[in-house]
Scaffold this motif. Sequence first.
Motif, PDB file in Angstrom:
ATOM      1  N   GLN A  82     -17.166 -10.972 -16.428  1.00  0.00           N
ATOM      2  CA  GLN A  82     -18.954 -10.597 -16.593  1.00  0.00           C
ATOM      3  C   GLN A  82     -19.427 -11.372 -14.768  1.00  0.00           C
ATOM      4  O   GLN A  82     -20.110 -11.383 -14.950  1.00  0.00           O
ATOM      5  N   LEU A  83     -18.638 -10.704 -14.430  1.00  0.00           N
ATOM      6  CA  LEU A  83     -18.405 -11.571 -12.267  1.00  0.00           C
ATOM      7  C   LEU A  83     -19.837  -9.943 -12.033  1.00  0.00           C
ATOM      8  O   LEU A  83     -19.741 -10.002 -12.096  1.00  0.00           O
ATOM      9  N   ASN A  84     -20.928 -11.304 -11.377  1.00  0.00           N
ATOM     10  CA  ASN A  84     -21.653 -10.665 -10.582  1.00  0.00           C
ATOM     11  C   ASN A  84     -21.596 -10.286  -9.346  1.00  0.00           C
ATOM     12  O   ASN A  84     -22.332 -11.039  -9.004  1.00  0.00           O
ATOM     13  N   ILE A  85     -21.283  -9.464  -8.508  1.00  0.00           N
ATOM     14  CA  ILE A  85     -21.013  -9.211  -7.492  1.00  0.00           C
ATOM     15  C   ILE A  85     -22.269  -8.386  -7.018  1.00  0.00           C
ATOM     16  O   ILE A  85     -21.845  -7.392  -7.779  1.00  0.00           O
ATOM     17  N   VAL A  86     -22.719  -9.160  -5.948  1.00  0.00           N
ATOM     18  CA  VAL A  86     -23.990  -8.681  -5.176  1.00  0.00           C
ATOM     19  C   VAL A  86     -23.855  -8.079  -3.920  1.00  0.00           C
ATOM     20  O   VAL A  86     -24.528  -7.559  -3.319  1.00  0.00           O
ATOM     21  N   SER A  87     -22.514  -8.255  -3.430  1.00  0.00           N
ATOM     22  CA  SER A  87     -22.690  -8.118  -1.280  1.00  0.00           C
ATOM     23  C   SER A  87     -21.975  -7.115  -1.710  1.00  0.00           C
ATOM     24  O   SER A  87     -21.448  -5.804  -2.624  1.00  0.00           O
ATOM     25  N   GLU A  88     -21.954  -6.315  -0.671  1.00  0.00           N
ATOM     26  CA  GLU A  88     -21.430  -4.482  -0.264  1.00  0.00           C
ATOM     27  C   GLU A  88     -19.845  -4.759  -0.615  1.00  0.00           C
ATOM     28  O   GLU A  88     -19.015  -3.649  -1.174  1.00  0.00           O
ATOM     29  N   ARG A  89     -18.993  -5.775  -0.069  1.00  0.00           N
ATOM     30  CA  ARG A  89     -18.364  -5.929   0.096  1.00  0.00           C
ATOM     31  C   ARG A  89     -17.387  -6.603  -1.202  1.00  0.00           C
ATOM     32  O   ARG A  89     -17.791  -7.746  -1.738  1.00  0.00           O
ATOM     33  N   LYS A  90     -16.099  -6.131  -2.110  1.00  0.00           N
ATOM     34  CA  LYS A  90     -15.997  -6.353  -3.302  1.00  0.00           C
ATOM     35  C   LYS A  90     -14.560  -7.560  -2.612  1.00  0.00           C
ATOM     36  O   LYS A  90     -14.054  -7.498  -2.053  1.00  0.00           O
ATOM     37  N   PRO A  91     -14.721  -8.340  -3.621  1.00  0.00           N
ATOM     38  CA  PRO A  91     -13.729  -9.819  -3.757  1.00  0.00           C
ATOM     39  C   PRO A  91     -12.344  -8.596  -3.608  1.00  0.00           C
ATOM     40  O   PRO A  91     -12.526  -8.480  -5.374  1.00  0.00           O
ATOM     41  N   ASN A  92     -10.995  -9.533  -3.396  1.00  0.00           N
ATOM     42  CA  ASN A  92      -9.903  -9.177  -4.430  1.00  0.00           C
ATOM     43  C   ASN A  92      -9.436  -9.925  -5.164  1.00  0.00           C
ATOM     44  O   ASN A  92     -10.362 -10.822  -5.050  1.00  0.00           O
ATOM     45  N   LYS A  93      -8.380  -9.636  -5.712  1.00  0.00           N
ATOM     46  CA  LYS A  93      -7.571 -10.368  -7.157  1.00  0.00           C
ATOM     47  C   LYS A  93      -7.475 -11.847  -6.402  1.00  0.00           C
ATOM     48  O   LYS A  93      -7.710 -12.854  -7.287  1.00  0.00           O
ATOM     49  N   LYS A  94      -6.891 -11.871  -5.578  1.00  0.00           N
ATOM     50  CA  LYS A  94      -6.516 -13.094  -4.700  1.00  0.00           C
ATOM     51  C   LYS A  94      -7.749 -14.160  -4.642  1.00  0.00           C
ATOM     52  O   LYS A  94      -8.140 -15.233  -5.124  1.00  0.00           O
ATOM     53  N   GLU A  95      -8.805 -13.547  -3.979  1.00  0.00           N
ATOM     54  CA  GLU A  95     -10.421 -14.442  -4.087  1.00  0.00           C
ATOM     55  C   GLU A  95     -11.402 -14.475  -4.653  1.00  0.00           C
ATOM     56  O   GLU A  95     -11.363 -15.925  -5.291  1.00  0.00           O
ATOM     57  N   ILE A  96     -10.622 -14.044  -5.968  1.00  0.00           N
ATOM     58  CA  ILE A  96     -11.820 -13.690  -7.843  1.00  0.00           C
ATOM     59  C   ILE A  96     -10.897 -15.408  -7.783  1.00  0.00           C
ATOM     60  O   ILE A  96     -11.552 -15.836  -8.605  1.00  0.00           O
ATOM     61  N   LYS A  97      -9.636 -14.935  -7.458  1.00  0.00           N
ATOM     62  CA  LYS A  97      -8.746 -16.479  -8.519  1.00  0.00           C
ATOM     63  C   LYS A  97      -9.375 -17.131  -7.671  1.00  0.00           C
ATOM     64  O   LYS A  97      -9.186 -18.527  -8.654  1.00  0.00           O
ATOM     65  N   ASP A  98      -9.431 -17.969  -6.898  1.00  0.00           N
ATOM     66  CA  ASP A  98      -9.639 -18.420  -5.277  1.00  0.00           C
ATOM     67  C   ASP A  98     -11.367 -19.093  -6.023  1.00  0.00           C
ATOM     68  O   ASP A  98     -11.018 -20.614  -6.205  1.00  0.00           O
ATOM     69  N   SER A  99     -11.867 -18.226  -6.144  1.00  0.00           N
ATOM     70  CA  SER A  99     -13.213 -17.895  -6.255  1.00  0.00           C
ATOM     71  C   SER A  99     -14.151 -19.451  -7.739  1.00  0.00           C
ATOM     72  O   SER A  99     -14.554 -20.134  -7.857  1.00  0.00           O
ATOM     73  N   ILE A 100     -12.870 -18.436  -9.051  1.00  0.00           N
ATOM     74  CA  ILE A 100     -13.112 -19.539 -10.570  1.00  0.00           C
ATOM     75  C   ILE A 100     -12.238 -20.733  -9.800  1.00  0.00           C
ATOM     76  O   ILE A 100     -12.883 -21.411 -10.391  1.00  0.00           O
ATOM     77  N   PHE A 101     -11.124 -20.807  -9.419  1.00  0.00           N
ATOM     78  CA  PHE A 101     -11.223 -22.428  -9.043  1.00  0.00           C
ATOM     79  C   PHE A 101     -11.734 -23.177  -8.792  1.00  0.00           C
ATOM     80  O   PHE A 101     -12.085 -24.347  -8.731  1.00  0.00           O
ATOM     81  N   CYS A 102     -12.186 -22.670  -7.324  1.00  0.00           N
ATOM     82  CA  CYS A 102     -13.366 -23.585  -6.656  1.00  0.00           C
ATOM     83  C   CYS A 102     -14.937 -23.994  -7.522  1.00  0.00           C
ATOM     84  O   CYS A 102     -15.055 -24.853  -7.352  1.00  0.00           O
ATOM     85  N   TRP A 103     -15.366 -22.624  -8.182  1.00  0.00           N
ATOM     86  CA  TRP A 103     -16.621 -22.860  -9.022  1.00  0.00           C
ATOM     87  C   TRP A 103     -15.811 -24.096 -10.028  1.00  0.00           C
ATOM     88  O   TRP A 103     -16.870 -24.858 -10.050  1.00  0.00           O
ATOM     89  N   LYS A 104     -14.620 -24.268 -10.950  1.00  0.00           N
ATOM     90  CA  LYS A 104     -14.276 -25.171 -12.219  1.00  0.00           C
ATOM     91  C   LYS A 104     -14.796 -26.375 -11.176  1.00  0.00           C
ATOM     92  O   LYS A 104     -15.141 -27.042 -11.911  1.00  0.00           O
ATOM     93  N   VAL A 105     -13.923 -26.688  -9.711  1.00  0.00           N
ATOM     94  CA  VAL A 105     -13.824 -28.231  -9.142  1.00  0.00           C
ATOM     95  C   VAL A 105     -15.386 -28.388  -9.284  1.00  0.00           C
ATOM     96  O   VAL A 105     -15.556 -29.425  -8.726  1.00  0.00           O
ATOM     97  N   SER A 106     -16.651 -27.504  -8.655  1.00  0.00           N
ATOM     98  CA  SER A 106     -17.343 -27.921  -8.059  1.00  0.00           C
ATOM     99  C   SER A 106     -18.546 -28.371  -8.441  1.00  0.00           C
ATOM    100  O   SER A 106     -19.551 -29.023  -8.765  1.00  0.00           O
TER     101      SER A 106
END
Length: 536
Positions: free
Chosen positions: A407-431
């Motif tokens: 249920q991620l809300n992607i607001v940009s024209e460019r869509k993140p790939n699977k690796k970027e989504i995985k790293d983003s979730i990781f980053c978000w947890k640490v933040s």
Amino acid sequence: MQKNHLSERNYPIRYALLSVSDKTSIVEFASELNKRNIKILATGGTASLLVKSGIPAIEISHYTGSPEILDGRIKTLHTKIYTGILYRRGQDDNIITNKRIFPIDMLVVNFYPFTQTVINKNCSLEDAVEKIDIGGPTMVYAAAKNYKFVSVVVKHSDYSNILDELDVNSNSLSLNTRFKLAVKAFNYLAFNNNNIANYFNDLISSFNHTQHFNKNDQNTLPEKINIKLVKKQNMIYGENVHQSAAFYIPELTNTEPLNLLKIQGKNLSYNNIIDIDTAIKCLEEFKEPTCVIIKHSNPCGVATSDSIAAAYKRAYITDSISAFGGVIALNRELDQPTIELITKHQFVEVIIVPSVTDTALKIVSKKKKIRLIICNNWKKNSLLDFKTVNGGVLIQEHNNKTIDINQLNIVSERKPNKKEIKDSIFCWKVSKFVKSNAIVCAKDTATIGIGAGQMSRIDSVKIAYMKAKNAVLETKNSVMASDAFFPFRDSIDLAAKMGIKCIIQPGGSIRDKEIIDAVDEYNISMIFTKIRHFRH
């Protein structure tokens, strides 16, 4: 305490009233009282146990002439009982003599197990209500009030010391002992009352939340919180050497205290406990082999990998300078390869792990200054967050909010790939565990730069970038997480310079459109979580 010639006298104990729900050591204690020629009165269950054990005891209902009624709800609520407890020696002697009332010199009472009952998830309101003691607390209040003449005992751990003093004091207890016992009794009463109040406060909060009594108020915290804390251990000092500190836990709650088993090293300090708590809470976010390195309650390196040794190595290189003297937490067994890496690369204050191999333990034992802690309880803390401020206490729920990857809300024209989504979730947890303003940059589920605790968000971005460059870590094609929205596009401009390809943040700024336009300009993906992770 004001001096009083009567109160300073030691009065021989002739009559003791025993009424205990927890019968630990009561037979042995009563037997010793009987040997000292102290007559025993007791309520039904206690009297029955004593008589069966061969100890003479006068059953309360026989003494008062009033049987227990209302299924045992009424046992001790009788004039004879309370006159005997509240009797003032030298002042009320005629009443005691004329009414033929036993002067109760010692009261031994503990209450129905209310707390132990309500921590059971299957406990009904009716079950809880029946465990609210009436007679016991009333007698304890009376005896504690009359401590000048009466000894009140609410803890079986005091039995042995009381018997010893009776032997050296001709069957009496000193005023000092009676006063200390009264203090314990008042604390016991307060604890019992607080637990009952908290139980009903929680019921009201839950009921109001369910019924939506006030739809504009989503705050479900109780109106009153009563808590009794018990010292678990002294800290060597607080945040600074000149501050005293100790670790306290709630007494008899359904919350399991953090299960820390120190294998070696000095006692844990106040700051150690805070860092350990942050590390464990961060580890709870990850199922993969993960290493979290904490310094001054901030993560300075976090990584997941296919082995715990690899996770440590990747977390360490994020910021090897800050890792010096930090706390290392692992969610897998400490093995030989991992401890060899740790001892080779850095000085560490604390290593906390769920278990340790024999070989790794031998290696650690040679490093006497390392505090090795085993923590096999990784459950989320159900206590509320407390923070003292001038004139009061701020209380909040824990930040246990998570995001659904579907249920991620992607607001940009460019869509993140699977690796970027995985790293983003990781980053978000640490933040979530970095002091605000927080910026976390990562690549391949390992942090490469963290900016923490700055007054402006752009400065946190600059620090994260600086950390990555100092560690010679490539920021190109990495991801960035921000614990709160970007107020200006300056952070996006710097992110683009760093080569960031995906940014995850809550959104919600009045300049969101400007921020989205900026990431589109740089062909960066952006994810809105609609969840803020401030940490102060």
